[in-house]
Write an enzyme that holds these catalytic residues in place. Structure first.
Site, short mmCIF file in Angstrom:
data_model
loop_
_atom_site.label_atom_id
_atom_site.label_comp_id
_atom_site.label_asym_id
_atom_site.label_seq_id
_atom_site.Cartn_x
_atom_site.Cartn_y
_atom_site.Cartn_z
N GLU A 37 0.82 -1.21 0.00
CA GLU A 37 0.00 0.00 0.00
C GLU A 37 0.86 1.26 0.00
O GLU A 37 0.54 2.24 -0.68
CB GLU A 37 -0.97 0.00 1.19
N TYR A 87 -0.86 -9.06 -10.64
CA TYR A 87 0.08 -8.60 -9.61
C TYR A 87 1.41 -9.36 -9.73
O TYR A 87 2.48 -8.78 -9.82
CB TYR A 87 -0.51 -8.83 -8.21
ZN LIG Z 1 -2.49 -2.77 -4.98
#
Ligand SMILES: [Zn+2]
Length: 453
Positions: free
Chosen positions: A307, A382
């Site tokens: 994050e 990802y």
């Molecule tokens: Zn993310």
């Protein structure tokens, strides 16, 4: 006057009746043409117990073509009660299918000022999307906003597309025991009777999906004296857990600032809600975690790194079309691996090899450079995105690879980016063409072999 008698009017109707081409095929209903927003000023009052939002949104824009009507994205749960365009009553306005369509009384030339002030209210609820419910969400005690990718319209009228970045002032009045956190810097807080007004200024351009308001029974404290102030915002009972689970953020900030270049904003806050959340979510200048991510075991540090990295990759450098989502998630995932090897964890190469084995067991039907809206938040975006960066790093060597990342964040600071811009920049750091690497990782579905040094 009978319909059709005014030739000017019928010409307008002819032009605006044509459906506008979507801004982004991944989210064809979001975003609008004809203007460019430079600033949002949101003045909101939220009744926590009743979950009632009353707002005035001032949308300051410049027209990019001369048209009779302009549309903003706004969920039907938010009802408009009054509206003005450049200080005057509009000819008309209407809400339908998630759009607020405004017809100014007088035609505005190209490059003209378009300031729309919208008074509205409603009981906010998240927008249902293929990626779950996004937007303004009521909590047990308070509320949160997590809008990626198209939830912003659940709480304010906007041009809901990541390429349309603007500055913001977000003012929220809420019942006094509650803390209100929004993007940017708290510039004023005033308490009157039983209510407190919180005014936040976000001067750096921000995408709509990153705009947020967090309301809860929180304690706010500064947790780092480093060059970038770090703040913790959480229910008081989670203090000790927070200090353990997020305790290494100052070191993380140092590592990422060294590898990625200067942190792009004035500060960083982490909000932990009293409720559990499925996944943490990034917003500009802050991230939001659930109580389940803050249990004192430091088991989710990978997510803390992920994050934080989004402040560079996603928030400062924002994708201009959703197909380039790997520029957000691949980079944030690779940041997890980089944090591991720069702290006391396994090397990025070890984690990459694990991720590669994992991807090898999954269907090879994902195109990283254009995954399609259904798969854009698939875990393979990802992991394969991070592996692509790892392959690039092994090709360029550490010195050039990290120089490239710093150049990338410097050149496009607070702007919007595309994959082509990244591959073009990378070419300047390579001795041989990188095209085969990009083709294999971004433009083909089959998983390339694990990159080796
Ligand atoms: Zn993310």
């Amino acid at each position: 006057m009978k319909p059709g008698n005014d030739p000017k009017k019928s010409r307008d109707n002819g032009r605006t009746a044509k459906p506008d081409a979507p801004i982004d095929p991944y989210l064809p209903r979001s975003g609008n043409r004809g203007y460019r927003v430079s600033r949002y000023e949101l003045d909101l009052t939220y009744r926590v117990v009743a979950n009632r939002l009353t707002g005035t949104a001032t949308v300051i824009a410049t027209t990019t073509d001369a048209r009779g009507k302009f549309a903003l994205d706004l969920a039907p749960t938010m009802r408009v009660t009054k509206l003005s365009v450049n200080g005057s009553r509009p000819a008309k306005y209407a809400q339908r299918d998630g759009k607020l369509v405004v017809t100014p009384a007088r035609k505005i030339p190209v490059g003209g000022v378009l300031t729309i002030v919208v008074h509205y209210h409603g009981t906010p609820k998240p927008i249902r999307s293929p990626w779950g419910e996004v937007g303004w969400e009521e909590l047990e005690e308070g509320s949160l906003v997590a809008s990626q990718p198209n939830g912003a319209a659940s709480w304010f009228p906007c041009d809901d597309h990541p390429g349309a970045k603007a500055s913001y002032r977000i003012t929220v009045t809420a019942d006094s025991p509650f803390q209100v956190i929004a993007n940017g810097t708290l510039v004023r807080r005033t308490t009157r009777a039983s209510q407190t007004t919180w005014e936040y200024e976000q001067p750096e351009p921000m995408a709509t999906y990153l705009a947020t308001v967090q309301i809860g029974n929180y304690e706010t404290r500064r947790v780092s004296d480093g060059p970038v102030p770090l703040y913790a915002v959480h229910p008081p009972r989670l203090k000790a857990n927070f200090d353990r689970d997020f305790g290494r953020q100052p070191q993380m900030m140092d590592v990422f600032s060294r590898l990625f270049g200067p942190y792009p904003f004035t500060h960083y806050s982490v909000v932990v809600t009293a409720d559990e959340l499925e996944i943490p979510i990034e917003a500009q200048t802050l991230s939001i975690f659930g109580a389940n991510h803050c249990d004192g075991s430091r088991g989710e540090e990978r997510l803390v790194a992920h994050e934080l990295a989004h402040q560079w990759f996603g928030n400062s450098l924002t994708l201009s079309r959703w197909r380039d989502i790997w520029l957000n998630e691949g980079f944030a995932c690779y940041a997890e691996w980089l944090w591991s090897e720069n702290s006391d964890g396994p090397s990025a190469h070890t984690i990459a090899a694990d991720a590669h084995r994992g991807l090898g067991r999954k269907p090879q039907d994902l195109l990283l450079g254009d995954p399609g809206p259904e798969l854009m938040f698939d875990d393979r975006v990802y992991k394969r995105g991070a592996l692509t960066l790892h392959a690039l790093r092994l090709r360029l060597g550490d010195e050039k690879f990290f120089a490239l990342l710093r150049q990338w964040t410097a050149e496009h600071r607070h702007g919007t980016v595309t994959t082509e811009q990244f591959t073009d920049l990378a070419a300047r750091f390579a001795d041989a063409p990188l095209r085969p690497l990009w083709d294999a990782w971004l433009a083909e579905k089959a998983l390339p072999p694990m990159p080796e040094p």
